[in-house]
Design an enzyme around this catalytic site. Structure first.
Site, PDB file in Angstrom:
ATOM      1  N   GLY A   1      -0.265   1.515  -9.899  1.00  0.00           N
ATOM      2  CA  GLY A   1      -0.496   1.354 -11.305  1.00  0.00           C
ATOM      3  C   GLY A   1      -0.332   2.584 -12.401  1.00  0.00           C
ATOM      4  O   GLY A   1      -1.094   3.083 -13.157  1.00  0.00           O
ATOM      5  N   ALA A   2       1.250   2.040 -12.291  1.00  0.00           N
ATOM      6  CA  ALA A   2       2.440   2.396 -13.016  1.00  0.00           C
ATOM      7  C   ALA A   2       2.429   2.019 -14.244  1.00  0.00           C
ATOM      8  O   ALA A   2       3.636   2.621 -14.889  1.00  0.00           O
ATOM      9  CB  ALA A   2       3.639   2.939 -12.636  1.00  0.00           C
TER      10      ALA A   2
ATOM     11  N   GLY B   1      -0.695   6.326 -15.222  1.00  0.00           N
ATOM     12  CA  GLY B   1       0.911   6.365 -14.225  1.00  0.00           C
ATOM     13  C   GLY B   1       1.517   6.176 -14.825  1.00  0.00           C
ATOM     14  O   GLY B   1       2.920   6.460 -14.514  1.00  0.00           O
TER      15      GLY B   1
ATOM     16  N   SER C   1     -11.755  12.048 -10.702  1.00  0.00           N
ATOM     17  CA  SER C   1     -12.804  11.993 -12.128  1.00  0.00           C
ATOM     18  C   SER C   1     -13.744  13.231 -11.957  1.00  0.00           C
ATOM     19  O   SER C   1     -14.164  13.619 -11.031  1.00  0.00           O
ATOM     20  CB  SER C   1     -12.953  10.301 -12.411  1.00  0.00           C
ATOM     21  OG  SER C   1     -14.111  10.757 -13.226  1.00  0.00           O
TER      22      SER C   1
ATOM     23  N   TYR D   1     -18.605   3.308  -9.417  1.00  0.00           N
ATOM     24  CA  TYR D   1     -16.772   3.979  -9.748  1.00  0.00           C
ATOM     25  C   TYR D   1     -17.278   5.559  -9.718  1.00  0.00           C
ATOM     26  O   TYR D   1     -16.412   6.224  -9.361  1.00  0.00           O
ATOM     27  CB  TYR D   1     -16.896   4.020 -11.509  1.00  0.00           C
ATOM     28  CG  TYR D   1     -15.798   4.915 -12.570  1.00  0.00           C
ATOM     29  CD1 TYR D   1     -14.595   4.052 -11.619  1.00  0.00           C
ATOM     30  CD2 TYR D   1     -16.031   6.016 -12.655  1.00  0.00           C
ATOM     31  CE1 TYR D   1     -13.333   5.305 -12.833  1.00  0.00           C
ATOM     32  CE2 TYR D   1     -14.823   6.454 -13.599  1.00  0.00           C
ATOM     33  CZ  TYR D   1     -13.637   6.313 -13.421  1.00  0.00           C
ATOM     34  OH  TYR D   1     -12.481   6.436 -12.985  1.00  0.00           O
TER      35      TYR D   1
HETATM   36  N1  LIG Z   1      -8.699   7.146 -19.020  1.00  0.00           N
HETATM   37  C1  LIG Z   1      -9.961   8.833 -18.441  1.00  0.00           C
HETATM   38  O1  LIG Z   1      -9.814   9.339 -19.323  1.00  0.00           O
HETATM   39  C2  LIG Z   1      -9.903   8.939 -16.967  1.00  0.00           C
HETATM   40  C3  LIG Z   1     -10.379   9.645 -16.291  1.00  0.00           C
HETATM   41  C4  LIG Z   1     -10.447  10.019 -15.069  1.00  0.00           C
HETATM   42  C5  LIG Z   1     -10.448   9.182 -13.967  1.00  0.00           C
HETATM   43  N2  LIG Z   1      -9.023   8.848 -14.652  1.00  0.00           N
HETATM   44  C6  LIG Z   1      -8.394   7.777 -13.478  1.00  0.00           C
HETATM   45  O2  LIG Z   1      -7.206   7.311 -13.858  1.00  0.00           O
HETATM   46  C7  LIG Z   1      -6.222   6.524 -13.139  1.00  0.00           C
HETATM   47  C8  LIG Z   1      -5.332   5.502 -13.903  1.00  0.00           C
HETATM   48  O3  LIG Z   1      -6.653   5.248 -15.104  1.00  0.00           O
HETATM   49  P1  LIG Z   1      -6.350   4.944 -17.141  1.00  0.00           P
HETATM   50  O4  LIG Z   1      -7.065   6.175 -17.405  1.00  0.00           O
HETATM   51  O5  LIG Z   1      -4.719   5.625 -17.040  1.00  0.00           O
HETATM   52  O6  LIG Z   1      -6.252   3.061 -16.526  1.00  0.00           O
HETATM   53  P2  LIG Z   1      -5.909   2.567 -17.873  1.00  0.00           P
HETATM   54  O7  LIG Z   1      -4.906   2.651 -18.388  1.00  0.00           O
HETATM   55  O8  LIG Z   1      -6.635   1.174 -17.306  1.00  0.00           O
HETATM   56  O9  LIG Z   1      -4.301   2.374 -16.117  1.00  0.00           O
HETATM   57  C9  LIG Z   1      -4.904   1.820 -14.748  1.00  0.00           C
HETATM   58  C10 LIG Z   1      -3.842   1.253 -14.324  1.00  0.00           C
HETATM   59  O10 LIG Z   1      -3.992   0.697 -12.789  1.00  0.00           O
HETATM   60  C11 LIG Z   1      -3.691  -0.483 -12.467  1.00  0.00           C
HETATM   61  N3  LIG Z   1      -4.673  -0.991 -11.885  1.00  0.00           N
HETATM   62  C12 LIG Z   1      -5.580  -2.013 -11.523  1.00  0.00           C
HETATM   63  N4  LIG Z   1      -6.177  -2.470 -11.169  1.00  0.00           N
HETATM   64  C13 LIG Z   1      -5.179  -2.204  -9.984  1.00  0.00           C
HETATM   65  C14 LIG Z   1      -5.087  -3.079  -8.770  1.00  0.00           C
HETATM   66  N5  LIG Z   1      -5.662  -3.969  -7.847  1.00  0.00           N
HETATM   67  N6  LIG Z   1      -3.847  -3.237  -8.299  1.00  0.00           N
HETATM   68  C15 LIG Z   1      -2.462  -2.147  -8.555  1.00  0.00           C
HETATM   69  N7  LIG Z   1      -3.209  -1.544 -10.153  1.00  0.00           N
HETATM   70  C16 LIG Z   1      -3.796  -2.008 -10.548  1.00  0.00           C
HETATM   71  C17 LIG Z   1      -4.332  -1.003 -14.315  1.00  0.00           C
HETATM   72  O11 LIG Z   1      -2.745  -2.301 -14.244  1.00  0.00           O
HETATM   73  P3  LIG Z   1      -2.225  -3.577 -15.343  1.00  0.00           P
HETATM   74  O12 LIG Z   1      -1.981  -2.612 -16.192  1.00  0.00           O
HETATM   75  O13 LIG Z   1      -3.031  -4.621 -14.301  1.00  0.00           O
HETATM   76  O14 LIG Z   1      -4.454  -2.856 -15.912  1.00  0.00           O
HETATM   77  C18 LIG Z   1      -3.247   0.051 -15.073  1.00  0.00           C
HETATM   78  O15 LIG Z   1      -1.901   0.292 -14.312  1.00  0.00           O
HETATM   79  C19 LIG Z   1      -7.585   5.466 -12.257  1.00  0.00           C
HETATM   80  O16 LIG Z   1      -7.711   6.081 -11.531  1.00  0.00           O
HETATM   81  C20 LIG Z   1      -9.196   6.441 -13.311  1.00  0.00           C
HETATM   82  O17 LIG Z   1      -9.924   6.299 -12.424  1.00  0.00           O
HETATM   83  C21 LIG Z   1      -9.096   7.836 -15.830  1.00  0.00           C
END
Ligand SMILES: NC(=O)c1ccc[n+]([C@@H]2O[C@H](COP(=O)([O-])OP(=O)(O)OC[C@H]3O[C@@H](n4cnc5c(N)ncnc54)[C@H](OP(=O)(O)O)[C@@H]3O)[C@@H](O)[C@H]2O)c1
Length: 312
Positions: free
Chosen positions: A21-22, A27, A151, A176
């Site tokens: 998910g980079a 990522g 999380s 989730y």
């Molecule tokens: N942001 C927060 O406050 C927060 C809090 C707690 C935990 N997290 C965790 O942090 C991690 C990253 O999230 P983020 O906040 O950076 O959200 P984000 O900006 O939505 O990034 C998520 C990444 O995961 C990718 N992804 C989603 N489904 C996928 C799949 N089936 N196969 C491969 N890649 C996939 C997305 O790809 P696309 O570009 O194609 O959408 C994107 O690159 C997640 O595990 C999330 O649960 C985030």
């Protein structure tokens, strides 16, 4: 640790890292910082156009970055297996795996290619299968690290063994929370299994607090009341994606990161701040449930750590 920042990342020259998910959010920031420290970084994602744009952006900042993009859809066990095969064909070892990809609180129940509920399948089962399939390469590296994104949501999570895929009843946040609790339990269990089997891994969990990424727009969306109220408070309770990636980067690179531990921001309610040990809820420390989850995951994915380890 209070002021830990990307400036504290040691040289990663000669180390190989895979980040799931980079293509955006945490990522992307994780891959950017690892590449800046000299690692060979394989960015992976499900959206190839977005992945190639991420490569361009990193190269604009670090023209000598050693980076590549590979397709890896965590919502498809065959995509996971294909990626692991391609990786093994050109790499003997893997020093760092960052299990980051995720989706959150999808309003309607969706399924992965293999029929798993989308959040449990993508956030957890896909990473379980990926880590197992890369076990040989991780074992060949000296003290390889596996960093697993959990999380604050794990605090409200429970593993519903009677309906893991939310087929009987689907609630977006419950699914989730379950997936993020599963990631934390997996991270702790992987360390226990590695220690007892002598795999030599360092499995470390991390969470970003509340980071401003595309997670909400991609999940529950921005039309909900929760989001509109939350947005007013956002400047107070959230941090940038780059700041949110710091606990992951600490877990991935710091000599001070303990195997089998969990890091998050050190501010109020762990919402923002510098990396520090994070609170692990009792349900994540339930060894019996973690062992059961591990066995169920092997059955569901058809991928067994023990079989892969034995085939070495
Ligand atoms: N942001 C927060 O406050 C927060 C809090 C707690 C935990 N997290 C965790 O942090 C991690 C990253 O999230 P983020 O906040 O950076 O959200 P984000 O900006 O939505 O990034 C998520 C990444 O995961 C990718 N992804 C989603 N489904 C996928 C799949 N089936 N196969 C491969 N890649 C996939 C997305 O790809 P696309 O570009 O194609 O959408 C994107 O690159 C997640 O595990 C999330 O649960 C985030």
């Amino acid at each position: 640790m209070t002021d830990w920042s990307t400036a504290d990342i040691p040289s990663l020259s000669g180390k190989t890292a895979v980040v799931t998910g980079a293509t955006g959010g945490l990522g992307y920031e994780t891959a950017l910082a690892l590449a800046g420290a000299g690692a060979i970084v394989i960015l992976t994602g499900r959206n190839d156009a977005k992945g190639l744009r991420a490569i361009e952006r990193i190269c604009a900042q670090f023209p000598n970055a050693l980076i590549a993009y590979e397709h890896l859809d965590l919502a498809s066990l065959s995509s996971v297996a294909d990626f692991a095969r391609r990786f093994a064909a050109s790499n003997d070892q893997l020093d760092l795996l960052v299990n980051n990809a995720g989706v959150m609180a999808l309003p309607k129940r969706q399924q992965t290619e293999d029929g798993f509920e989308q959040q449990f399948g993508t956030n957890y089962l896909g990473h379980y299968a990926l880590t197992a399939r890369l076990l040989q390469q991780l074992r060949r590296a000296k003290a390889a690290r596996v960093v697993n994104l959990s999380s604050l949501a794990h605090r409200s999570g429970a593993i519903n063994f009677d309906d893991l895929q939310s087929t009987r009843s689907y609630r977006p946040w419950r699914a989730y929370c379950q997936s993020k609790l599963a990631m934390l339990m997996f991270s702790l269990e992987l360390q226990r299994r590695s220690d007892s089997a002598g795999w030599g891994l360092r499995s470390i969990a991390a969470h970003p607090g509340y980071a401003r990424t595309d997670l909400i727009p991609n999940g529950p969306g921005t039309s909900t009341l929760q989001w509109r109220v939350g947005r007013l408070l956002q400047p107070l309770i959230s941090q940038s994606a780059a700041e949110g990636a710091l606990p992951t980067l600490f877990a991935a690179t710091s000599a001070g990161a303990e195997p089998g531990s969990y890091y998050g921001p050190n501010g109020f309610y762990e919402l923002k701040g510098a990396p520090a040990p994070a609170r692990i809820m009792p349900q994540a420390k339930d060894f019996a449930s973690a062992a059961m989850l591990w066995d169920v995951s092997a059955t569901l994915t058809g991928v067994s750590f023990d079989e892969i380890a034995a085939a070495a």
